[in-house]
Motif scaffolding. Structure first.
Motif, PDB file in Angstrom:
ATOM      1  N   LYS A   1       0.816  -1.208   0.000  1.00  0.00           N
ATOM      2  CA  LYS A   1       0.000   0.000   0.000  1.00  0.00           C
ATOM      3  C   LYS A   1       0.852   1.262   0.000  1.00  0.00           C
ATOM      4  O   LYS A   1       0.378   2.346  -0.349  1.00  0.00           O
ATOM      5  N   LYS A   2       2.093   1.112   0.425  1.00  0.00           N
ATOM      6  CA  LYS A   2       3.018   2.246   0.479  1.00  0.00           C
ATOM      7  C   LYS A   2       4.357   1.819  -0.104  1.00  0.00           C
ATOM      8  O   LYS A   2       4.713   0.635  -0.054  1.00  0.00           O
ATOM      9  N   PRO A   3       5.140   2.747  -0.634  1.00  0.00           N
ATOM     10  CA  PRO A   3       6.447   2.388  -1.217  1.00  0.00           C
ATOM     11  C   PRO A   3       7.419   1.891  -0.156  1.00  0.00           C
ATOM     12  O   PRO A   3       7.338   2.254   1.021  1.00  0.00           O
ATOM     13  N   LEU A   4       8.342   1.049  -0.584  1.00  0.00           N
ATOM     14  CA  LEU A   4       9.366   0.515   0.315  1.00  0.00           C
ATOM     15  C   LEU A   4      10.419   1.577   0.614  1.00  0.00           C
ATOM     16  O   LEU A   4      10.750   2.404  -0.233  1.00  0.00           O
ATOM     17  N   ARG A   5      10.947   1.515   1.842  1.00  0.00           N
ATOM     18  CA  ARG A   5      12.030   2.431   2.184  1.00  0.00           C
ATOM     19  C   ARG A   5      12.854   1.835   3.315  1.00  0.00           C
ATOM     20  O   ARG A   5      12.300   1.381   4.316  1.00  0.00           O
ATOM     21  N   PRO A   6      14.182   1.841   3.177  1.00  0.00           N
ATOM     22  CA  PRO A   6      15.028   1.270   4.233  1.00  0.00           C
ATOM     23  C   PRO A   6      15.255   2.235   5.390  1.00  0.00           C
ATOM     24  O   PRO A   6      15.325   3.453   5.207  1.00  0.00           O
ATOM     25  N   LEU A   7      15.361   1.676   6.585  1.00  0.00           N
ATOM     26  CA  LEU A   7      15.768   2.405   7.784  1.00  0.00           C
ATOM     27  C   LEU A   7      16.905   1.617   8.430  1.00  0.00           C
ATOM     28  O   LEU A   7      16.906   0.384   8.379  1.00  0.00           O
ATOM     29  N   TRP A   8      17.859   2.304   9.057  1.00  0.00           N
ATOM     30  CA  TRP A   8      19.051   1.645   9.572  1.00  0.00           C
ATOM     31  C   TRP A   8      19.120   1.767  11.086  1.00  0.00           C
ATOM     32  O   TRP A   8      18.990   2.856  11.645  1.00  0.00           O
ATOM     33  N   ILE A   9      19.344   0.626  11.757  1.00  0.00           N
ATOM     34  CA  ILE A   9      19.476   0.604  13.215  1.00  0.00           C
ATOM     35  C   ILE A   9      20.693  -0.245  13.579  1.00  0.00           C
ATOM     36  O   ILE A   9      20.818  -1.385  13.141  1.00  0.00           O
ATOM     37  N   SER A  10      21.586   0.333  14.395  1.00  0.00           N
ATOM     38  CA  SER A  10      22.745  -0.392  14.894  1.00  0.00           C
ATOM     39  C   SER A  10      22.812  -0.229  16.410  1.00  0.00           C
ATOM     40  O   SER A  10      21.957   0.416  17.021  1.00  0.00           O
ATOM     41  N   GLN A  11      23.853  -0.801  17.011  1.00  0.00           N
ATOM     42  CA  GLN A  11      23.989  -0.695  18.467  1.00  0.00           C
ATOM     43  C   GLN A  11      24.350   0.725  18.911  1.00  0.00           C
ATOM     44  O   GLN A  11      24.295   1.030  20.100  1.00  0.00           O
ATOM     45  N   LYS A  12      24.689   1.586  17.965  1.00  0.00           N
ATOM     46  CA  LYS A  12      24.972   2.987  18.282  1.00  0.00           C
ATOM     47  C   LYS A  12      23.756   3.894  18.045  1.00  0.00           C
ATOM     48  O   LYS A  12      23.820   5.092  18.333  1.00  0.00           O
ATOM     49  N   THR A  13      22.682   3.339  17.534  1.00  0.00           N
ATOM     50  CA  THR A  13      21.484   4.136  17.264  1.00  0.00           C
ATOM     51  C   THR A  13      20.783   4.489  18.570  1.00  0.00           C
ATOM     52  O   THR A  13      20.586   3.629  19.432  1.00  0.00           O
ATOM     53  N   VAL A  14      20.409   5.753  18.713  1.00  0.00           N
ATOM     54  CA  VAL A  14      19.699   6.221  19.909  1.00  0.00           C
ATOM     55  C   VAL A  14      18.202   6.190  19.626  1.00  0.00           C
ATOM     56  O   VAL A  14      17.720   6.823  18.682  1.00  0.00           O
ATOM     57  N   ILE A  15      17.469   5.419  20.427  1.00  0.00           N
ATOM     58  CA  ILE A  15      16.015   5.311  20.271  1.00  0.00           C
ATOM     59  C   ILE A  15      15.363   5.643  21.608  1.00  0.00           C
ATOM     60  O   ILE A  15      15.647   5.008  22.628  1.00  0.00           O
ATOM     61  N   TRP A  16      14.504   6.664  21.600  1.00  0.00           N
ATOM     62  CA  TRP A  16      13.761   7.016  22.809  1.00  0.00           C
ATOM     63  C   TRP A  16      12.544   6.095  22.913  1.00  0.00           C
ATOM     64  O   TRP A  16      11.657   6.116  22.072  1.00  0.00           O
TER      65      TRP A  16
END
Length: 391
Positions: free
Chosen positions: A215-230
């Motif tokens: 239903k929506k276009p594909l798009r990559p997102l990147w997450i590593s052990q250095k990524t800050v996620i609240w």
């Protein structure tokens, strides 16, 4: 380079150090530690399927929804490629079909080259998402706009990102690469995208099914052990105007070999330890590892080799008793091997599958197989009764 004694000694020394650090326990313990991070990220979006990028990624979690195969070599600089023999269309179907409007999936992989992400995640998968988006857009323009074609005969072309369908929104066909990819490389990849899209459309791939499921276009997102996620601000998947392909790199950015100590053992962390499993796993598979993970990790480095050998042999016997393929795994011992269960630093593991030397004799479509030089023979029950009555 000259083959001088000095150069040879440096090479041997570097190989010795690598083998010393890349022990079986260090590899398994590193994988186990990195898997904790994978579990934490998967719980942020539990509705999304978790996929392992073969073969390395398969080591890093106990249970995956499915697997995929995106090669880093397809993303190497000046070697960019969209390989029609590895389309991974099931990934797009999983991202769109099962979870409807929310959509998306997570892909797990690692790297041991001191980078945050392998090239499979930095470039191969972003290229893949962009090519698929363009092929889907072309399909929708060709078949989804037929009803309004008569009203728009003057429009010979429609730009990607716009649509005539009232129930659709802008379809993003642009290339999304991480920030660390240079603008020069980005431009060189971008100029090849139309050709790769044509290759995909000419391959006979089922673009229609993907166009219907997404239903929506594909798009990559990147997450590593250095990524800050609240944790109190984790976005819901349906809040995005794209279908996320979340790329989870398990590797820590520490040095390739980092000393770590627990209350019981001292061990060295190996980034991307799951890579090149033939050189260290000694026949252990990801499935077997996770069935015995706690026992192996808690056993420590001194008994890990022996425990792995016991696990592999028990599994081989179990499968052999059920008529499954169960080749023996042999590790050549070193002359200087001691009784401690460790392999000397100088020794390089050499795993061999013991092939059966088969001598077949036909008896009405039945056959017997001699197992090497063991004087043992395998055949059907009926054939065994026939032979036993002859002696």
């Amino acid at each position: 380079m000259e083959n001088s004694p000095a150069n040879l000694s440096i090479y041997k020394a570097s190989r010795t150090i690598k083998r010393r650090e890349n022990t079986l326990y260090n590899a398994l313990r590193s994988i186990y530690e990195d898997s904790v991070f994978v579990g934490e990220i998967s719980q942020l979006w539990p509705e999304l399927p978790l996929l392992a990028n073969l073969r390395c990624g398969l080591w890093y979690y106990k249970k995956f929804h499915s697997t995929c195969y995106f090669k880093s070599t397809d993303g190497h600089t000046n070697n960019w490629s969209f390989n029609t023999s590895r389309l991974n269309l099931h990934v797009a179907l999983l991202a769109g079909k099962i979870y409807g409007q929310k959509g998306g999936c997570m892909i797990v992989d690692s790297t041991r080259k001191g980078k945050r992400f392998p090239d499979s995640m930095s470039k191969t998968i972003p290229i893949w998402t962009c090519v698929l988006n363009r092929a889907i857009w072309n399909y929708r323009v060709k078949f989804g706009s037929t009803r309004s074609a008569e009203k728009n005969e003057s429009n010979d072309s429609i730009e990607c990102g716009n649509t005539n369908n009232e129930d659709s929104y802008s379809w993003d066909c642009s290339l999304h690469l991480p920030l660390w990819v240079s603008n020069t490389e980005r431009a060189l990849v971008d100029e090849r995208l139309d050709g790769w899209t044509e290759d995909l459309e000419a391959s006979g791939a089922d673009i229609a099914s993907i166009a219907l499921s997404l239903k929506k276009p594909l798009r990559p997102l990147w997450i590593s052990q250095k990524t800050v996620i609240w944790l109190n601000e984790v976005p819901d998947c349906d809040s995005w105007d794209f279908t996320p392909i979340i790329l989870v790199s398990t590797s820590s950015l520490s040095s390739n070999f980092q000393q770590r100590t627990t209350s019981e053992f001292s061990w060295r962390y190996i980034a991307g330890a799951g890579d090149d499993e033939e050189s260290w796993a000694r026949g252990l598979s990801p499935n077997l590892f996770w069935r015995h993970a706690y026992d192996l990790i808690s056993s420590g480095p001194d008994t890990c080799n022996k425990k792995v050998a016991d696990i592999i042999e028990k599994d081989r016997v179990y499968r052999a008793q059920r008529g499954e393929n169960a080749p023996q795994i042999s590790i050549k011992p070193s002359k200087s091997s001691g009784s401690s269960g460790h392999f000397p630093v100088r020794e390089q593991l050499d795993l061999e599958r013991l092939r059966m030397n088969i001598d077949e004799k036909s008896y009405d479509n039945d056959s017997i197989s001699w197992l090497g030089e063991t004087n043992l023979v395998v055949g059907t029950t009926q054939l065994g009764m026939l032979h036993s009555s002859c002696y």
